[in-house]
Design an enzyme around this catalytic site. Structure first.
Site, PDB file in Angstrom:
ATOM      1  N   LYS A 122      -7.400  -7.223  -2.454  1.00  0.00           N
ATOM      2  CA  LYS A 122      -7.884  -7.954  -1.271  1.00  0.00           C
ATOM      3  C   LYS A 122      -9.047  -8.879  -1.649  1.00  0.00           C
ATOM      4  CE  LYS A 122      -5.071  -6.107   1.753  1.00  0.00           C
ATOM      5  NZ  LYS A 122      -5.198  -4.733   2.211  1.00  0.00           N
ATOM      6  N   LYS A 204       6.014  -6.562  -4.091  1.00  0.00           N
ATOM      7  CA  LYS A 204       6.796  -5.874  -3.055  1.00  0.00           C
ATOM      8  C   LYS A 204       6.977  -6.768  -1.831  1.00  0.00           C
ATOM      9  CE  LYS A 204       2.693  -3.989  -0.964  1.00  0.00           C
ATOM     10  NZ  LYS A 204       2.257  -3.331   0.205  1.00  0.00           N
ATOM     11  N   LYS A 207       4.274  -8.007   4.818  1.00  0.00           N
ATOM     12  CA  LYS A 207       4.216  -8.651   6.133  1.00  0.00           C
ATOM     13  C   LYS A 207       3.619 -10.041   6.036  1.00  0.00           C
ATOM     14  CE  LYS A 207       3.274  -4.615   8.790  1.00  0.00           C
ATOM     15  NZ  LYS A 207       1.988  -4.268   8.175  1.00  0.00           N
TER      16      LYS A 207
HETATM   17  P1  AMP Z   1       1.629  -1.964   5.913  1.00  0.00           P
HETATM   18  O1  AMP Z   1       2.724  -2.993   5.938  1.00  0.00           O
HETATM   19  O2  AMP Z   1       0.707  -2.128   4.731  1.00  0.00           O
HETATM   20  O3  AMP Z   1       0.939  -1.826   7.231  1.00  0.00           O
HETATM   21  O4  AMP Z   1       2.345  -0.581   5.611  1.00  0.00           O
HETATM   22  C1  AMP Z   1       3.060   0.163   6.585  1.00  0.00           C
HETATM   23  C2  AMP Z   1       3.950   1.177   5.906  1.00  0.00           C
HETATM   24  O5  AMP Z   1       5.053   0.527   5.249  1.00  0.00           O
HETATM   25  C3  AMP Z   1       3.247   2.016   4.824  1.00  0.00           C
HETATM   26  O6  AMP Z   1       3.784   3.327   4.873  1.00  0.00           O
HETATM   27  C4  AMP Z   1       3.646   1.344   3.536  1.00  0.00           C
HETATM   28  O7  AMP Z   1       3.642   2.228   2.442  1.00  0.00           O
HETATM   29  C5  AMP Z   1       5.075   0.888   3.865  1.00  0.00           C
HETATM   30  N1  AMP Z   1       5.453  -0.297   3.072  1.00  0.00           N
HETATM   31  C6  AMP Z   1       4.918  -1.550   3.168  1.00  0.00           C
HETATM   32  N2  AMP Z   1       5.541  -2.400   2.309  1.00  0.00           N
HETATM   33  C7  AMP Z   1       6.480  -1.667   1.650  1.00  0.00           C
HETATM   34  C8  AMP Z   1       7.466  -1.963   0.635  1.00  0.00           C
HETATM   35  N3  AMP Z   1       7.644  -3.198   0.153  1.00  0.00           N
HETATM   36  N4  AMP Z   1       8.255  -0.952   0.208  1.00  0.00           N
HETATM   37  C9  AMP Z   1       8.130   0.311   0.708  1.00  0.00           C
HETATM   38  N5  AMP Z   1       7.245   0.654   1.666  1.00  0.00           N
HETATM   39  C10 AMP Z   1       6.423  -0.310   2.129  1.00  0.00           C
END
Ligand code: AMP
Length: 344
Positions: A122, A204, A207
Protein backbone atom coordinates in the site's frame (compact mmCIF):
# COMPACT_ATOMS: atom_id res chain seq x y z
CA UNK A 1 -5.17 -26.59 6.75
CA UNK A 2 -5.45 -26.76 10.49
CA UNK A 3 -8.90 -27.92 11.57
CA UNK A 4 -10.73 -25.72 14.04
CA UNK A 5 -11.48 -26.89 17.55
CA UNK A 6 -15.00 -26.30 18.87
CA UNK A 7 -14.41 -23.65 21.56
CA UNK A 8 -18.06 -23.57 22.36
CA UNK A 9 -19.15 -27.20 22.98
CA UNK A 10 -22.88 -27.71 22.51
CA UNK A 11 -23.00 -24.64 20.26
CA UNK A 12 -22.21 -24.02 16.63
CA UNK A 13 -18.65 -22.91 15.91
CA UNK A 14 -18.34 -19.21 15.18
CA UNK A 15 -17.22 -17.97 11.78
CA UNK A 16 -16.31 -14.42 10.78
CA UNK A 17 -15.03 -12.80 7.59
CA UNK A 18 -15.22 -9.50 5.73
CA UNK A 19 -14.99 -7.93 2.31
CA UNK A 20 -14.23 -4.24 1.60
CA UNK A 21 -16.74 -2.24 -0.48
CA UNK A 22 -13.96 -0.78 -2.63
CA UNK A 23 -15.27 -1.94 -5.99
CA UNK A 24 -17.17 -4.70 -7.75
CA UNK A 25 -16.70 -8.22 -6.40
CA UNK A 26 -14.77 -10.57 -8.67
CA UNK A 27 -14.32 -14.28 -9.05
CA UNK A 28 -11.31 -14.15 -6.68
CA UNK A 29 -13.64 -12.91 -3.92
CA UNK A 30 -16.10 -15.63 -4.90
CA UNK A 31 -13.72 -18.60 -4.91
CA UNK A 32 -11.48 -17.26 -2.12
CA UNK A 33 -14.24 -16.26 0.29
CA UNK A 34 -17.92 -16.26 -0.73
CA UNK A 35 -18.13 -19.87 -1.88
CA UNK A 36 -17.05 -20.94 1.60
CA UNK A 37 -19.45 -18.47 3.26
CA UNK A 38 -22.36 -20.09 1.47
CA UNK A 39 -21.31 -23.61 2.42
CA UNK A 40 -20.71 -22.55 6.03
CA UNK A 41 -24.01 -20.75 6.62
CA UNK A 42 -25.91 -23.95 7.45
CA UNK A 43 -23.36 -25.47 9.80
CA UNK A 44 -21.87 -22.53 11.67
CA UNK A 45 -22.90 -19.33 13.44
CA UNK A 46 -21.72 -16.84 10.81
CA UNK A 47 -20.80 -13.15 10.93
CA UNK A 48 -20.12 -11.73 7.47
CA UNK A 49 -19.13 -8.10 7.35
CA UNK A 50 -18.86 -5.35 4.77
CA UNK A 51 -15.60 -3.68 5.82
CA UNK A 52 -16.52 -0.04 5.15
CA UNK A 53 -14.07 1.28 7.78
CA UNK A 54 -11.18 -0.65 6.26
CA UNK A 55 -12.02 0.84 2.87
CA UNK A 56 -11.33 4.35 4.28
CA UNK A 57 -7.61 3.48 4.53
CA UNK A 58 -7.38 3.51 0.73
CA UNK A 59 -10.63 5.20 -0.38
CA UNK A 60 -11.11 8.23 1.92
CA UNK A 61 -13.81 9.80 -0.27
CA UNK A 62 -17.15 8.57 1.12
CA UNK A 63 -19.35 9.96 -1.67
CA UNK A 64 -19.93 6.53 -3.25
CA UNK A 65 -19.67 4.47 -0.08
CA UNK A 66 -23.39 3.87 0.45
CA UNK A 67 -24.15 2.65 -3.09
CA UNK A 68 -20.96 0.55 -2.95
CA UNK A 69 -22.02 -1.05 0.34
CA UNK A 70 -25.48 -1.76 -1.12
CA UNK A 71 -23.97 -3.25 -4.25
CA UNK A 72 -21.63 -5.55 -2.32
CA UNK A 73 -24.51 -6.67 -0.06
CA UNK A 74 -26.57 -7.43 -3.19
CA UNK A 75 -23.69 -9.45 -4.60
CA UNK A 76 -23.35 -11.47 -1.39
CA UNK A 77 -27.05 -12.36 -1.49
CA UNK A 78 -26.98 -13.07 -5.24
CA UNK A 79 -24.15 -15.56 -4.65
CA UNK A 80 -26.43 -17.50 -2.29
CA UNK A 81 -25.93 -15.97 1.15
CA UNK A 82 -29.11 -15.93 3.24
CA UNK A 83 -29.28 -12.85 5.51
CA UNK A 84 -31.82 -14.65 7.72
CA UNK A 85 -29.30 -17.42 8.49
CA UNK A 86 -26.20 -15.28 8.99
CA UNK A 87 -25.39 -11.84 10.37
CA UNK A 88 -24.65 -9.84 7.22
CA UNK A 89 -23.65 -6.40 8.52
CA UNK A 90 -21.62 -3.29 8.01
CA UNK A 91 -18.46 -2.76 10.09
CA UNK A 92 -19.37 0.85 10.99
CA UNK A 93 -22.67 -0.31 12.51
CA UNK A 94 -20.80 -2.07 15.33
CA UNK A 95 -19.23 0.61 17.57
CA UNK A 96 -17.64 -2.03 19.85
CA UNK A 97 -15.17 -2.67 17.00
CA UNK A 98 -13.50 0.69 17.64
CA UNK A 99 -13.12 -0.02 21.34
CA UNK A 100 -11.51 -3.44 20.88
CA UNK A 101 -9.28 -2.02 18.10
CA UNK A 102 -8.03 0.56 20.62
CA UNK A 103 -7.13 -2.08 23.21
CA UNK A 104 -5.44 -4.29 20.62
CA UNK A 105 -3.41 -1.35 19.34
CA UNK A 106 -1.65 -1.31 22.72
CA UNK A 107 -0.59 -4.92 22.07
CA UNK A 108 0.60 -4.41 18.48
CA UNK A 109 4.13 -3.21 17.76
CA UNK A 110 5.12 -0.62 15.19
CA UNK A 111 7.95 -2.83 13.87
CA UNK A 112 5.75 -5.84 13.11
CA UNK A 113 3.09 -3.65 11.49
CA UNK A 114 5.65 -1.94 9.26
CA UNK A 115 6.97 -5.33 8.11
CA UNK A 116 3.55 -6.57 6.91
CA UNK A 117 3.75 -7.16 3.12
CA UNK A 118 0.26 -5.69 2.53
CA UNK A 119 1.35 -2.46 4.30
CA UNK A 120 4.49 -2.28 2.16
CA UNK A 121 2.37 -2.79 -1.00
CA UNK A 122 0.00 0.00 0.00
CA UNK A 123 2.90 2.37 0.74
CA UNK A 124 4.18 1.68 -2.76
CA UNK A 125 0.72 2.21 -4.31
CA UNK A 126 -0.27 5.36 -2.40
CA UNK A 127 2.89 7.09 -1.14
CA UNK A 128 0.91 10.32 -0.74
CA UNK A 129 -1.43 8.80 1.87
CA UNK A 130 0.45 6.51 4.27
CA UNK A 131 -2.03 6.95 7.10
CA UNK A 132 -1.98 5.25 10.51
CA UNK A 133 -5.11 3.30 9.57
CA UNK A 134 -3.12 1.63 6.82
CA UNK A 135 -0.42 0.66 9.31
CA UNK A 136 -2.90 -0.73 11.84
CA UNK A 137 -5.13 -2.40 9.20
CA UNK A 138 -4.34 -5.91 10.57
CA UNK A 139 -5.21 -4.75 14.11
CA UNK A 140 -8.66 -3.58 13.00
CA UNK A 141 -9.10 -6.85 11.13
CA UNK A 142 -8.15 -8.82 14.26
CA UNK A 143 -10.68 -6.78 16.28
CA UNK A 144 -13.43 -7.59 13.73
CA UNK A 145 -12.72 -11.31 13.99
CA UNK A 146 -12.25 -11.75 17.71
CA UNK A 147 -15.13 -9.43 18.61
CA UNK A 148 -17.34 -12.45 17.91
CA UNK A 149 -14.80 -14.90 19.35
CA UNK A 150 -14.64 -16.55 15.92
CA UNK A 151 -12.56 -19.68 15.38
CA UNK A 152 -12.79 -20.01 11.58
CA UNK A 153 -12.19 -17.27 9.02
CA UNK A 154 -12.99 -18.12 5.39
CA UNK A 155 -10.51 -16.04 3.35
CA UNK A 156 -8.27 -16.24 0.31
CA UNK A 157 -4.57 -17.02 0.48
CA UNK A 158 -3.63 -13.31 0.52
CA UNK A 159 -5.00 -13.07 4.08
CA UNK A 160 -2.86 -15.84 5.61
CA UNK A 161 -0.39 -13.45 7.18
CA UNK A 162 -3.07 -11.18 8.64
CA UNK A 163 -4.57 -14.22 10.36
CA UNK A 164 -1.21 -15.08 11.82
CA UNK A 165 -1.00 -11.54 13.21
CA UNK A 166 -4.51 -11.87 14.65
CA UNK A 167 -3.40 -15.05 16.48
CA UNK A 168 -0.40 -13.17 17.88
CA UNK A 169 -2.60 -10.36 19.21
CA UNK A 170 -4.93 -12.97 20.75
CA UNK A 171 -2.02 -14.75 22.44
CA UNK A 172 -0.76 -11.47 23.88
CA UNK A 173 -4.20 -10.43 25.10
CA UNK A 174 -4.95 -13.82 26.67
CA UNK A 175 -1.51 -13.95 28.29
CA UNK A 176 -1.82 -10.48 29.77
CA UNK A 177 -5.48 -10.36 30.81
CA UNK A 178 -6.88 -13.93 30.79
CA UNK A 179 -8.15 -16.51 28.30
CA UNK A 180 -10.95 -14.68 26.48
CA UNK A 181 -10.32 -15.30 22.81
CA UNK A 182 -9.86 -18.47 20.74
CA UNK A 183 -7.09 -18.32 18.11
CA UNK A 184 -8.77 -17.79 14.72
CA UNK A 185 -7.71 -19.96 11.79
CA UNK A 186 -7.98 -19.23 8.07
CA UNK A 187 -10.49 -21.66 6.59
CA UNK A 188 -11.26 -23.20 3.23
CA UNK A 189 -13.39 -26.28 2.57
CA UNK A 190 -10.85 -27.34 -0.02
CA UNK A 191 -7.51 -28.26 1.51
CA UNK A 192 -5.60 -25.14 0.53
CA UNK A 193 -6.47 -21.45 0.61
CA UNK A 194 -7.29 -20.08 -2.83
CA UNK A 195 -5.57 -17.40 -4.88
CA UNK A 196 -7.29 -16.57 -8.17
CA UNK A 197 -4.62 -15.14 -10.48
CA UNK A 198 -5.21 -12.20 -12.80
CA UNK A 199 -5.59 -12.92 -16.53
CA UNK A 200 -2.36 -11.13 -17.42
CA UNK A 201 -0.40 -13.44 -15.14
CA UNK A 202 0.70 -10.45 -13.01
CA UNK A 203 -0.57 -10.91 -9.46
CA UNK A 204 -4.09 -11.71 -8.32
CA UNK A 205 -7.53 -10.59 -9.43
CA UNK A 206 -8.43 -7.45 -7.53
CA UNK A 207 -11.32 -5.03 -6.95
CA UNK A 208 -9.33 -1.91 -7.70
CA UNK A 209 -6.17 -2.93 -9.57
CA UNK A 210 -5.70 -5.02 -12.71
CA UNK A 211 -9.28 -4.33 -13.79
CA UNK A 212 -8.90 -5.53 -17.38
CA UNK A 213 -7.36 -8.76 -16.11
CA UNK A 214 -10.04 -9.38 -13.48
CA UNK A 215 -13.44 -10.99 -14.08
CA UNK A 216 -16.08 -9.13 -12.05
CA UNK A 217 -19.39 -10.65 -10.99
CA UNK A 218 -20.96 -7.59 -12.70
CA UNK A 219 -19.19 -8.00 -16.07
CA UNK A 220 -21.53 -8.49 -19.03
CA UNK A 221 -21.19 -11.55 -21.27
CA UNK A 222 -19.20 -9.80 -24.00
CA UNK A 223 -16.79 -8.18 -21.60
CA UNK A 224 -16.06 -11.55 -19.99
CA UNK A 225 -15.38 -13.11 -23.41
CA UNK A 226 -13.21 -10.16 -24.39
CA UNK A 227 -11.11 -10.24 -21.21
CA UNK A 228 -10.50 -13.98 -21.49
CA UNK A 229 -9.64 -13.69 -25.17
CA UNK A 230 -6.89 -11.23 -24.22
CA UNK A 231 -5.33 -13.56 -21.61
CA UNK A 232 -1.67 -14.18 -22.30
CA UNK A 233 -0.78 -17.37 -24.25
CA UNK A 234 1.99 -18.38 -26.69
CA UNK A 235 2.29 -20.54 -29.79
CA UNK A 236 1.67 -23.74 -27.81
CA UNK A 237 3.71 -26.64 -26.41
CA UNK A 238 6.35 -28.06 -28.73
CA UNK A 239 7.21 -31.20 -26.75
CA UNK A 240 4.87 -33.84 -25.37
CA UNK A 241 4.20 -33.62 -21.60
CA UNK A 242 5.99 -30.27 -21.36
CA UNK A 243 5.51 -28.33 -18.11
CA UNK A 244 3.04 -25.44 -18.43
CA UNK A 245 4.28 -21.85 -18.24
CA UNK A 246 2.64 -19.92 -15.36
CA UNK A 247 0.23 -17.99 -17.58
CA UNK A 248 -1.08 -21.21 -19.20
CA UNK A 249 -1.35 -22.90 -15.82
CA UNK A 250 -3.43 -19.85 -14.73
CA UNK A 251 -5.89 -20.41 -17.57
CA UNK A 252 -6.24 -24.07 -16.64
CA UNK A 253 -6.73 -23.09 -12.98
CA UNK A 254 -9.55 -20.72 -13.93
CA UNK A 255 -11.08 -23.46 -16.04
CA UNK A 256 -11.03 -25.84 -13.06
CA UNK A 257 -13.16 -23.31 -11.16
CA UNK A 258 -15.97 -22.98 -13.70
CA UNK A 259 -15.78 -25.79 -16.30
CA UNK A 260 -16.77 -29.44 -16.03
CA UNK A 261 -14.12 -32.05 -15.14
CA UNK A 262 -14.56 -33.59 -18.58
CA UNK A 263 -13.84 -30.32 -20.38
CA UNK A 264 -10.71 -29.73 -18.27
CA UNK A 265 -9.52 -33.32 -18.86
CA UNK A 266 -9.92 -32.94 -22.65
CA UNK A 267 -7.82 -29.77 -22.76
CA UNK A 268 -5.22 -31.27 -20.38
CA UNK A 269 -4.85 -34.22 -22.70
CA UNK A 270 -4.62 -31.95 -25.78
CA UNK A 271 -1.90 -29.97 -23.98
CA UNK A 272 0.07 -33.11 -23.19
CA UNK A 273 0.05 -34.33 -26.80
CA UNK A 274 0.62 -30.83 -28.25
CA UNK A 275 -2.67 -30.70 -30.19
CA UNK A 276 -4.11 -27.94 -28.02
CA UNK A 277 -5.32 -24.71 -29.67
CA UNK A 278 -5.27 -21.88 -27.19
CA UNK A 279 -8.00 -20.07 -29.13
CA UNK A 280 -10.35 -23.00 -28.41
CA UNK A 281 -9.23 -23.17 -24.77
CA UNK A 282 -10.02 -19.49 -24.22
CA UNK A 283 -13.31 -19.70 -26.13
CA UNK A 284 -14.47 -22.59 -23.94
CA UNK A 285 -13.33 -20.85 -20.77
CA UNK A 286 -15.11 -17.66 -21.91
CA UNK A 287 -18.41 -19.51 -22.42
CA UNK A 288 -18.18 -21.40 -19.12
CA UNK A 289 -17.31 -18.18 -17.27
CA UNK A 290 -20.30 -16.42 -18.88
CA UNK A 291 -22.58 -19.25 -17.71
CA UNK A 292 -21.16 -18.95 -14.20
CA UNK A 293 -21.30 -15.14 -13.85
CA UNK A 294 -24.56 -14.34 -15.68
CA UNK A 295 -27.09 -15.64 -13.08
CA UNK A 296 -25.19 -13.95 -10.23
CA UNK A 297 -25.00 -10.65 -12.14
CA UNK A 298 -28.70 -10.68 -13.03
CA UNK A 299 -29.77 -11.54 -9.50
CA UNK A 300 -27.48 -8.89 -7.94
CA UNK A 301 -28.84 -6.22 -10.30
CA UNK A 302 -32.41 -7.03 -9.29
CA UNK A 303 -31.62 -7.01 -5.54
CA UNK A 304 -29.72 -3.72 -5.85
CA UNK A 305 -32.87 -1.96 -7.05
CA UNK A 306 -34.61 -2.75 -3.77
CA UNK A 307 -33.01 -0.25 -1.41
CA UNK A 308 -35.64 -0.77 1.30
CA UNK A 309 -34.83 -4.49 1.44
CA UNK A 310 -31.08 -3.80 1.58
CA UNK A 311 -31.53 -1.39 4.48
CA UNK A 312 -33.60 -4.00 6.32
CA UNK A 313 -30.92 -6.64 5.73
CA UNK A 314 -28.24 -4.34 7.16
CA UNK A 315 -30.37 -3.40 10.17
CA UNK A 316 -31.04 -7.08 10.92
CA UNK A 317 -27.34 -7.91 10.54
CA UNK A 318 -26.26 -5.00 12.75
CA UNK A 319 -28.60 -6.13 15.51
CA UNK A 320 -27.11 -9.65 15.54
CA UNK A 321 -23.51 -8.38 15.33
CA UNK A 322 -23.93 -5.73 18.06
CA UNK A 323 -25.47 -8.31 20.42
CA UNK A 324 -22.52 -10.65 19.97
CA UNK A 325 -19.98 -7.78 20.19
CA UNK A 326 -21.52 -6.34 23.36
CA UNK A 327 -21.33 -9.74 25.09
CA UNK A 328 -17.63 -10.04 24.24
CA UNK A 329 -16.80 -6.49 25.32
CA UNK A 330 -18.45 -7.04 28.69
CA UNK A 331 -15.99 -9.89 29.30
CA UNK A 332 -13.07 -7.86 27.88
CA UNK A 333 -13.72 -4.95 30.25
CA UNK A 334 -14.06 -7.35 33.19
CA UNK A 335 -10.76 -9.13 32.57
CA UNK A 336 -8.95 -5.87 31.84
CA UNK A 337 -10.26 -4.39 35.08
CA UNK A 338 -12.07 -1.59 33.28
CA UNK A 339 -15.18 -2.14 35.39
CA UNK A 340 -15.41 0.76 37.78
CA UNK A 341 -19.16 1.12 38.01
CA UNK A 342 -21.07 -0.51 40.89
CA UNK A 343 -22.63 -3.94 40.09
CA UNK A 344 -26.26 -3.65 38.97
P1 AMP B 1 -10.77 -7.87 -0.38
O1 AMP B 1 -11.11 -7.89 -1.85
O2 AMP B 1 -9.32 -7.55 -0.13
O3 AMP B 1 -11.74 -7.05 0.42
O4 AMP B 1 -10.89 -9.37 0.12
C1 AMP B 1 -12.13 -10.01 0.39
C2 AMP B 1 -11.93 -11.50 0.43
O5 AMP B 1 -11.68 -12.02 -0.89
C3 AMP B 1 -10.75 -11.97 1.30
O6 AMP B 1 -11.12 -13.18 1.92
C4 AMP B 1 -9.65 -12.22 0.30
O7 AMP B 1 -8.72 -13.18 0.74
C5 AMP B 1 -10.45 -12.75 -0.90
N1 AMP B 1 -9.75 -12.47 -2.17
C6 AMP B 1 -9.52 -11.25 -2.73
N2 AMP B 1 -8.88 -11.38 -3.93
C7 AMP B 1 -8.70 -12.72 -4.12
C8 AMP B 1 -8.11 -13.51 -5.17
N3 AMP B 1 -7.62 -12.97 -6.29
N4 AMP B 1 -8.11 -14.86 -5.02
C9 AMP B 1 -8.64 -15.45 -3.91
N5 AMP B 1 -9.22 -14.77 -2.90
C10 AMP B 1 -9.25 -13.43 -2.99
Amino acid sequence: MKQTKNMNPGHQEIVMSGIRPTGFLHIGNYFGALKNYIKMQDEYECFFMIADLHSLTTHPDTKDLKPNVHRVVSEHIACGLDPEKVALYCQSHVPQTAELYLYLNMLAYKGELEKTPTFKDKVRLQPENVNAGLLTYPVLQAADIILHRAVAVPVGKDQEQHLEMARNFVKRFNHRYGEVFPEPQAFNFANALVKVPSLDGKGKMSKSENQLATIYLSDDDDLIRKKIKKAKTDSGPTEQNAPKPDYIENIFNLMKLVSSEEVVANFESAYRDCTIRYGDLKKQLGEDMVQFVRPIREKAEAIRQDEKYLKEVLAMGAEKAVKSAAATMKIVREVMGLNYFPEK
